[in-house]
Design a protein around this motif. Structure first.
Motif, PDB file in Angstrom:
ATOM      1  N   ALA A   6      24.844  76.114   0.168  1.00 37.34           N
ATOM      2  CA  ALA A   6      23.525  76.739   0.305  1.00 37.34           C
ATOM      3  C   ALA A   6      23.100  77.395  -1.002  1.00 37.34           C
ATOM      4  N   SER A   7      24.059  78.051  -1.669  1.00 34.10           N
ATOM      5  CA  SER A   7      23.753  78.703  -2.941  1.00 34.10           C
ATOM      6  C   SER A   7      23.363  77.678  -4.000  1.00 34.10           C
ATOM      7  N   SER A   8      24.100  76.556  -4.031  1.00 31.89           N
ATOM      8  CA  SER A   8      23.789  75.497  -4.991  1.00 31.89           C
ATOM      9  C   SER A   8      22.416  74.897  -4.719  1.00 31.89           C
ATOM     10  N   SER A   9      22.092  74.715  -3.435  1.00 31.29           N
ATOM     11  CA  SER A   9      20.795  74.173  -3.065  1.00 31.29           C
ATOM     12  C   SER A   9      19.660  75.108  -3.476  1.00 31.29           C
ATOM     13  N   ALA A  10      19.889  76.410  -3.284  1.00 33.76           N
ATOM     14  CA  ALA A  10      18.868  77.395  -3.662  1.00 33.76           C
ATOM     15  C   ALA A  10      18.622  77.372  -5.161  1.00 33.76           C
ATOM     16  N   ARG A  11      19.725  77.266  -5.951  1.00 32.87           N
ATOM     17  CA  ARG A  11      19.578  77.197  -7.404  1.00 32.87           C
ATOM     18  C   ARG A  11      18.824  75.942  -7.811  1.00 32.87           C
ATOM     19  N   SER A  12      19.102  74.829  -7.128  1.00 30.14           N
ATOM     20  CA  SER A  12      18.416  73.577  -7.451  1.00 30.14           C
ATOM     21  C   SER A  12      16.923  73.688  -7.181  1.00 30.14           C
ATOM     22  N   LEU A  13      16.557  74.303  -6.056  1.00 26.10           N
ATOM     23  CA  LEU A  13      15.141  74.469  -5.731  1.00 26.10           C
ATOM     24  C   LEU A  13      14.453  75.388  -6.729  1.00 26.10           C
ATOM     25  N   THR A  14      15.147  76.445  -7.141  1.00 23.54           N
ATOM     26  CA  THR A  14      14.569  77.341  -8.140  1.00 23.54           C
ATOM     27  C   THR A  14      14.363  76.610  -9.460  1.00 23.54           C
ATOM     28  N   SER A  15      15.339  75.799  -9.856  1.00 25.87           N
ATOM     29  CA  SER A  15      15.216  75.035 -11.096  1.00 25.87           C
ATOM     30  C   SER A  15      14.078  74.028 -11.007  1.00 25.87           C
ATOM     31  N   LEU A  16      13.941  73.381  -9.851  1.00 27.56           N
ATOM     32  CA  LEU A  16      12.847  72.434  -9.660  1.00 27.56           C
ATOM     33  C   LEU A  16      11.503  73.139  -9.742  1.00 27.56           C
ATOM     34  N   ALA A  17      11.387  74.280  -9.069  1.00 24.62           N
ATOM     35  CA  ALA A  17      10.138  75.044  -9.112  1.00 24.62           C
ATOM     36  C   ALA A  17       9.836  75.490 -10.537  1.00 24.62           C
ATOM     37  N   PHE A  18      10.868  75.915 -11.261  1.00 24.16           N
ATOM     38  CA  PHE A  18      10.705  76.339 -12.646  1.00 24.16           C
ATOM     39  C   PHE A  18      10.138  75.210 -13.495  1.00 24.16           C
ATOM     40  N   GLN A  39       2.481  82.106  -2.034  1.00 29.65           N
ATOM     41  CA  GLN A  39       2.351  81.280  -0.840  1.00 29.65           C
ATOM     42  C   GLN A  39       1.594  79.993  -1.139  1.00 29.65           C
ATOM     43  N   ALA A  40       0.520  80.095  -1.932  1.00 26.51           N
ATOM     44  CA  ALA A  40      -0.258  78.912  -2.284  1.00 26.51           C
ATOM     45  C   ALA A  40       0.581  77.943  -3.116  1.00 26.51           C
ATOM     46  N   LEU A  41       1.370  78.471  -4.046  1.00 24.09           N
ATOM     47  CA  LEU A  41       2.234  77.618  -4.867  1.00 24.09           C
ATOM     48  C   LEU A  41       3.325  76.984  -4.021  1.00 24.09           C
ATOM     49  N   SER A  42       3.854  77.728  -3.066  1.00 24.61           N
ATOM     50  CA  SER A  42       4.879  77.208  -2.169  1.00 24.61           C
ATOM     51  C   SER A  42       4.347  76.011  -1.383  1.00 24.61           C
ATOM     52  N   GLU A  43       3.124  76.122  -0.895  1.00 27.22           N
ATOM     53  CA  GLU A  43       2.519  75.022  -0.143  1.00 27.22           C
ATOM     54  C   GLU A  43       2.197  73.843  -1.059  1.00 27.22           C
ATOM     55  N   HIS A  44       1.733  74.136  -2.277  1.00 23.12           N
ATOM     56  CA  HIS A  44       1.356  73.070  -3.214  1.00 23.12           C
ATOM     57  C   HIS A  44       2.567  72.237  -3.631  1.00 23.12           C
ATOM     58  N   GLY A  46       5.606  72.333  -2.118  1.00 25.80           N
ATOM     59  CA  GLY A  46       6.526  72.039  -1.027  1.00 25.80           C
ATOM     60  C   GLY A  46       7.891  72.671  -1.238  1.00 25.80           C
ATOM     61  N   ILE A  47       7.912  73.837  -1.851  1.00 28.45           N
ATOM     62  CA  ILE A  47       9.152  74.560  -2.149  1.00 28.45           C
ATOM     63  C   ILE A  47       9.026  75.968  -1.584  1.00 28.45           C
ATOM     64  N   ALA A  49       9.084  79.973  -0.746  1.00 31.62           N
ATOM     65  CA  ALA A  49       8.516  81.093  -1.496  1.00 31.62           C
ATOM     66  C   ALA A  49       9.566  81.819  -2.335  1.00 31.62           C
ATOM     67  N   THR A  50      10.796  81.907  -1.835  1.00 35.44           N
ATOM     68  CA  THR A  50      11.846  82.600  -2.594  1.00 35.44           C
ATOM     69  C   THR A  50      12.127  81.888  -3.908  1.00 35.44           C
ATOM     70  N   ALA A  51      12.227  80.551  -3.865  1.00 34.97           N
ATOM     71  CA  ALA A  51      12.476  79.770  -5.083  1.00 34.97           C
ATOM     72  C   ALA A  51      11.298  79.885  -6.048  1.00 34.97           C
ATOM     73  N   ILE A  52      10.080  79.892  -5.519  1.00 37.43           N
ATOM     74  CA  ILE A  52       8.889  80.040  -6.368  1.00 37.43           C
ATOM     75  C   ILE A  52       8.909  81.390  -7.075  1.00 37.43           C
ATOM     76  N   ARG A  53       9.226  82.441  -6.328  1.00 34.05           N
ATOM     77  CA  ARG A  53       9.253  83.792  -6.911  1.00 34.05           C
ATOM     78  C   ARG A  53      10.313  83.881  -8.017  1.00 34.05           C
ATOM     79  N   GLU A  54      11.483  83.323  -7.777  1.00 36.76           N
ATOM     80  CA  GLU A  54      12.544  83.362  -8.782  1.00 36.76           C
ATOM     81  C   GLU A  54      12.163  82.543 -10.012  1.00 36.76           C
ATOM     82  N   ALA A  55      11.491  81.422  -9.794  1.00 32.33           N
ATOM     83  CA  ALA A  55      11.053  80.596 -10.922  1.00 32.33           C
ATOM     84  C   ALA A  55      10.012  81.333 -11.762  1.00 32.33           C
ATOM     85  N   LEU A  56       9.092  82.023 -11.112  1.00 34.78           N
ATOM     86  CA  LEU A  56       8.086  82.792 -11.839  1.00 34.78           C
ATOM     87  C   LEU A  56       8.727  83.907 -12.651  1.00 34.78           C
ATOM     88  N   SER A  57       9.755  84.534 -12.092  1.00 36.20           N
ATOM     89  CA  SER A  57      10.465  85.578 -12.828  1.00 36.20           C
ATOM     90  C   SER A  57      11.123  85.004 -14.072  1.00 36.20           C
TER      91      SER A  57
END
Length: 242
Positions: A6-18, A39-44, A46-47, A49-57
């Motif tokens: 799960a941790s690896s998957s979360a990192r992958s999603l954050t990297s993809l969003a980044f 929320q809008a970026l998450s919908e756009h 398809g990732i 919200a947590t991964a989007i927020r971490e990518a923005l950081s």
């Protein structure tokens, strides 16, 4: 094990969003000063919200995104003054890297410069469309990275990449049709290759400085910022001016 997966998957999603967010910012699809609503970026994309927020950081550390208290995130704004400062800083840093590359680069460095120049030359001849422009952008990045790759300094390479990204954002915002450009960019790239292979550090530094300043002048002339004479009017300082 499930927790590790799960941790690896979360990192992958954050990297993809980044990567997706970074690409859209660099190409101007997310314009300067635009509010980045999670929320809008998450919908756009398809990732989640947590991964989007971490990518923005993560993007705030690269200067592409700004975080504001109680207001969330926004794409970093652009300005005439920043472009002038950015152009001069990039020129100075890259000249230092090029001098080291000329002094320390081996045959593999020369081969990398030649192969990246060939790919860029091929990309420059393709009819302009979304796909060919994306190919050119990748080839252009690889060419400039290849020139400085022989410097042997990971920190200098990191700085060159950071400054390239910031410059690319400005360039993408003011792209002009090729028929309107009074500039042979391909010839400029060929001259850079010739100077690098000849180990002529002074000429290479003069050429890269002129290359960057011409790009900045075109951006200024595009109307994004006001005064196209400012790039050449302000005195340049630092190492490697040739």
């Amino acid at each position: 094990m499930d927790t590790a997966i799960a941790s690896s998957s979360a990192r992958s999603l954050t990297s993809l969003a980044f990567e997706l967010l970074r690409d859209d910012i660099l190409r101007g699809r997310l314009p300067p000063s635009e509010r980045l609503r999670i929320q809008a970026l998450s919908e756009h994309y398809g990732i989640g919200a947590t991964a989007i927020r971490e990518a923005l950081s993560r993007l705030t550390t690269e200067g592409l995104v700004q975080a504001e208290d109680q207001r969330g995130f926004m794409v970093s704004p652009v300005s005439r003054g920043e472009l002038i400062d950015l152009t001069q800083t990039r020129s100075q840093v890259e000249q230092m890297a090029l001098r080291l590359a000329v002094a320390n680069g081996d045959v593999e460095w020369e081969s990398r410069v030649l192969s990246s120049a060939h790919r860029l030359s091929r990309a420059e001849t393709q009819p302009p469309n979304d796909e060919s422009l994306a190919v050119w952008a990748t080839a252009h990045r690889q060419f400039h990275e290849a020139l400085v790759a022989g410097c042997g300094s990971p920190w200098m390479m990191r700085l060159c990449r950071l400054l390239y990204d910031q410059s690319e954002r400005y360039r993408a915002l003011s792209v002009q049709p090729a028929k309107k450009r009074k500039r042979d960019v391909g010839a400029e790239h060929r001259e850079l290759v010739e100077a690098a292979l000849a180990r002529d550090a002074d000429r290479l530094c003069r050429l890269i400085d002129a290359h960057f300043r011409r790009t900045a002048e075109l951006i200024l002339q595009s109307g994004l910022v006001e005064d196209p004479s400012a790039v050449t009017a302000r005195p340049r300082r630092g190492n490697g001016q040739g």
